[in-house]
Design a protein around this motif. Structure first.
Motif, PDB file in Angstrom:
ATOM      1  N   ILE A 188       0.845  -1.163  -0.097  1.00 45.46           N
ATOM      2  CA  ILE A 188      -0.040   0.111  -0.019  1.00 45.46           C
ATOM      3  C   ILE A 188       0.842   1.119   0.161  1.00 45.46           C
ATOM      4  O   ILE A 188       1.833   1.234   0.795  1.00 45.46           O
ATOM      5  N   PRO A 189       0.541   2.343  -0.909  1.00 43.38           N
ATOM      6  CA  PRO A 189       1.312   3.457  -0.867  1.00 43.38           C
ATOM      7  C   PRO A 189       0.983   4.127   0.490  1.00 43.38           C
ATOM      8  O   PRO A 189      -0.056   4.227   0.989  1.00 43.38           O
ATOM      9  N   ILE A 190       2.075   5.004   1.142  1.00 39.15           N
ATOM     10  CA  ILE A 190       2.095   5.689   2.197  1.00 39.15           C
ATOM     11  C   ILE A 190       2.069   7.164   1.572  1.00 39.15           C
ATOM     12  O   ILE A 190       2.945   7.612   0.950  1.00 39.15           O
ATOM     13  N   ARG A 191       0.981   7.897   1.850  1.00 43.07           N
ATOM     14  CA  ARG A 191       0.935   9.240   1.761  1.00 43.07           C
ATOM     15  C   ARG A 191       0.735  10.072   2.937  1.00 43.07           C
ATOM     16  O   ARG A 191      -0.084   9.642   3.925  1.00 43.07           O
ATOM     17  N   ALA A 192       0.923  11.365   2.843  1.00 42.31           N
ATOM     18  CA  ALA A 192       0.641  12.071   3.986  1.00 42.31           C
ATOM     19  C   ALA A 192      -0.616  12.372   4.225  1.00 42.31           C
ATOM     20  O   ALA A 192      -1.592  12.545   3.462  1.00 42.31           O
ATOM     21  N   THR A 193      -1.305  12.194   5.402  1.00 49.30           N
ATOM     22  CA  THR A 193      -2.545  12.599   5.800  1.00 49.30           C
ATOM     23  C   THR A 193      -2.638  13.283   7.035  1.00 49.30           C
ATOM     24  O   THR A 193      -1.717  13.769   7.659  1.00 49.30           O
ATOM     25  N   GLU A 194      -3.788  13.795   7.387  1.00 53.82           N
ATOM     26  CA  GLU A 194      -3.962  14.527   8.358  1.00 53.82           C
ATOM     27  C   GLU A 194      -3.861  13.757   9.896  1.00 53.82           C
ATOM     28  O   GLU A 194      -3.501  14.140  10.875  1.00 53.82           O
ATOM     29  N   LYS A 195      -4.306  12.431   9.656  1.00 57.85           N
ATOM     30  CA  LYS A 195      -4.329  11.526  10.725  1.00 57.85           C
ATOM     31  C   LYS A 195      -2.795  10.837  10.828  1.00 57.85           C
ATOM     32  O   LYS A 195      -2.277  10.641   9.715  1.00 57.85           O
ATOM     33  N   PRO A 196      -2.441  10.616  11.815  1.00 56.80           N
ATOM     34  CA  PRO A 196      -1.220   9.621  11.885  1.00 56.80           C
ATOM     35  C   PRO A 196      -1.339   8.216  11.301  1.00 56.80           C
ATOM     36  O   PRO A 196      -2.725   7.625  11.554  1.00 56.80           O
ATOM     37  N   LEU A 197      -0.538   7.642  10.786  1.00 56.09           N
ATOM     38  CA  LEU A 197      -0.551   6.170  10.225  1.00 56.09           C
ATOM     39  C   LEU A 197       0.188   5.433  11.306  1.00 56.09           C
ATOM     40  O   LEU A 197       1.654   5.897  11.411  1.00 56.09           O
ATOM     41  N   ASN A 198      -0.354   4.554  11.975  1.00 54.87           N
ATOM     42  CA  ASN A 198       0.382   3.968  12.944  1.00 54.87           C
ATOM     43  C   ASN A 198       1.182   2.747  12.255  1.00 54.87           C
ATOM     44  O   ASN A 198       0.416   1.888  11.668  1.00 54.87           O
ATOM     45  N   ILE A 199       2.396   2.708  12.566  1.00 54.68           N
ATOM     46  CA  ILE A 199       3.143   1.400  12.000  1.00 54.68           C
ATOM     47  C   ILE A 199       3.867   0.743  13.100  1.00 54.68           C
ATOM     48  O   ILE A 199       4.436   1.262  14.193  1.00 54.68           O
ATOM     49  N   TYR A 200       3.554  -0.700  13.246  1.00 52.88           N
ATOM     50  CA  TYR A 200       4.001  -1.476  14.445  1.00 52.88           C
ATOM     51  C   TYR A 200       4.880  -2.425  13.973  1.00 52.88           C
ATOM     52  O   TYR A 200       4.762  -3.319  12.903  1.00 52.88           O
ATOM     53  N   VAL A 201       6.143  -2.216  14.467  1.00 50.75           N
ATOM     54  CA  VAL A 201       7.394  -2.990  14.100  1.00 50.75           C
ATOM     55  C   VAL A 201       7.950  -3.865  15.298  1.00 50.75           C
ATOM     56  O   VAL A 201       8.346  -3.548  16.297  1.00 50.75           O
ATOM     57  N   PHE A 202       8.042  -5.183  14.908  1.00 46.35           N
ATOM     58  CA  PHE A 202       8.808  -5.982  16.117  1.00 46.35           C
ATOM     59  C   PHE A 202      10.018  -6.685  15.470  1.00 46.35           C
ATOM     60  O   PHE A 202      10.028  -6.839  14.287  1.00 46.35           O
ATOM     61  N   TYR A 203      11.078  -6.311  16.254  1.00 46.85           N
ATOM     62  CA  TYR A 203      12.361  -6.543  15.762  1.00 46.85           C
ATOM     63  C   TYR A 203      13.482  -7.215  16.809  1.00 46.85           C
ATOM     64  O   TYR A 203      12.923  -7.260  17.926  1.00 46.85           O
ATOM     65  N   SER A 204      14.398  -7.413  16.308  1.00 46.04           N
ATOM     66  CA  SER A 204      15.504  -7.905  17.228  1.00 46.04           C
ATOM     67  C   SER A 204      16.552  -6.870  17.128  1.00 46.04           C
ATOM     68  O   SER A 204      17.091  -6.491  15.876  1.00 46.04           O
ATOM     69  N   LYS A 205      17.410  -6.522  18.218  1.00 47.18           N
ATOM     70  CA  LYS A 205      18.637  -5.699  18.048  1.00 47.18           C
ATOM     71  C   LYS A 205      19.741  -6.121  17.449  1.00 47.18           C
ATOM     72  O   LYS A 205      20.671  -5.628  17.078  1.00 47.18           O
ATOM     73  N   ASP A 206      19.848  -7.782  17.391  1.00 50.96           N
ATOM     74  CA  ASP A 206      20.504  -8.489  16.849  1.00 50.96           C
ATOM     75  C   ASP A 206      20.648  -8.733  15.435  1.00 50.96           C
ATOM     76  O   ASP A 206      21.417  -9.488  14.785  1.00 50.96           O
ATOM     77  N   CYS A 207      19.410  -8.458  14.770  1.00 49.26           N
ATOM     78  CA  CYS A 207      19.012  -8.874  13.206  1.00 49.26           C
ATOM     79  C   CYS A 207      19.316  -7.785  12.413  1.00 49.26           C
ATOM     80  O   CYS A 207      19.044  -6.667  12.402  1.00 49.26           O
ATOM     81  N   SER A 208      20.386  -8.242  11.351  1.00 49.79           N
ATOM     82  CA  SER A 208      20.655  -7.532  10.281  1.00 49.79           C
ATOM     83  C   SER A 208      19.709  -6.857   9.299  1.00 49.79           C
ATOM     84  O   SER A 208      19.722  -5.964   8.934  1.00 49.79           O
ATOM     85  N   HIS A 209      18.512  -7.718   9.036  1.00 53.26           N
ATOM     86  CA  HIS A 209      17.486  -7.303   8.502  1.00 53.26           C
ATOM     87  C   HIS A 209      16.731  -6.207   9.092  1.00 53.26           C
ATOM     88  O   HIS A 209      16.225  -5.242   8.645  1.00 53.26           O
ATOM     89  N   CYS A 210      16.595  -6.417  10.587  1.00 55.20           N
ATOM     90  CA  CYS A 210      15.959  -5.300  11.282  1.00 55.20           C
ATOM     91  C   CYS A 210      16.602  -4.067  11.090  1.00 55.20           C
ATOM     92  O   CYS A 210      15.967  -2.983  11.243  1.00 55.20           O
ATOM     93  N   ALA A 211      18.104  -4.206  11.231  1.00 53.75           N
ATOM     94  CA  ALA A 211      18.635  -2.940  11.324  1.00 53.75           C
ATOM     95  C   ALA A 211      18.656  -2.110  10.126  1.00 53.75           C
ATOM     96  O   ALA A 211      18.441  -1.039  10.012  1.00 53.75           O
ATOM     97  N   ALA A 212      18.631  -3.085   8.767  1.00 54.50           N
ATOM     98  CA  ALA A 212      18.418  -2.361   7.423  1.00 54.50           C
ATOM     99  C   ALA A 212      17.033  -1.807   7.371  1.00 54.50           C
ATOM    100  O   ALA A 212      16.798  -0.606   6.528  1.00 54.50           O
ATOM    101  N   GLN A 213      15.949  -2.500   7.814  1.00 56.29           N
ATOM    102  CA  GLN A 213      14.720  -1.788   7.751  1.00 56.29           C
ATOM    103  C   GLN A 213      14.503  -0.533   8.516  1.00 56.29           C
ATOM    104  O   GLN A 213      13.964   0.436   8.247  1.00 56.29           O
TER     105      GLN A 213
END
Length: 93
Positions: free
Chosen positions: A1-26
């Motif tokens: 889905i494309p993200i565009r500026a809106t008047e309302k905030p768009l909440n993005i929930y991110v589950f990650y590990s601080k040891d994960c290289s893919h998480c760091a790139a993300q």
């Protein structure tokens, strides 16, 4: 889905590990994205070392009907993204 500026905030929930290289790139990608679009609100949960966040991840998995078993895992509304590959993941967001 494309993200565009809106008047309302768009909440993005991110589950990650601080040891994960893919998480760091993300995370680098999300930092760049948040600079371009101030309506994005990131909720980050480190789930390897934080027991409370592990519980939150389990509850979210129960709510969406799918256990979250790998990181990075991103939830935007009803859309889910598992993993991160530069370029490919960016087009999904």
């Amino acid at each position: 889905i494309p993200i565009r500026a809106t008047e309302k905030p768009l909440n993005i929930y991110v589950f990650y590990s601080k040891d994960c290289s893919h998480c760091a790139a993300q995370e680098v990608f999300f930092e760049e994205l948040s600079e371009k679009d101030k309506s994005l609100v990131f909720h980050r949960y480190e789930v390897v070392y934080n027991k409370e966040n592990q519980g939150i991840m389990k509850k979210v998995g129960d709510l969406i009907g799918t256990p979250i078993t790998t990181v990075p895992f991103v939830l935007i509304g009803r859309s889910r993204i598992t993993g991160f590959t530069e370029g490919w993941s960016a087009t999904r967001i």
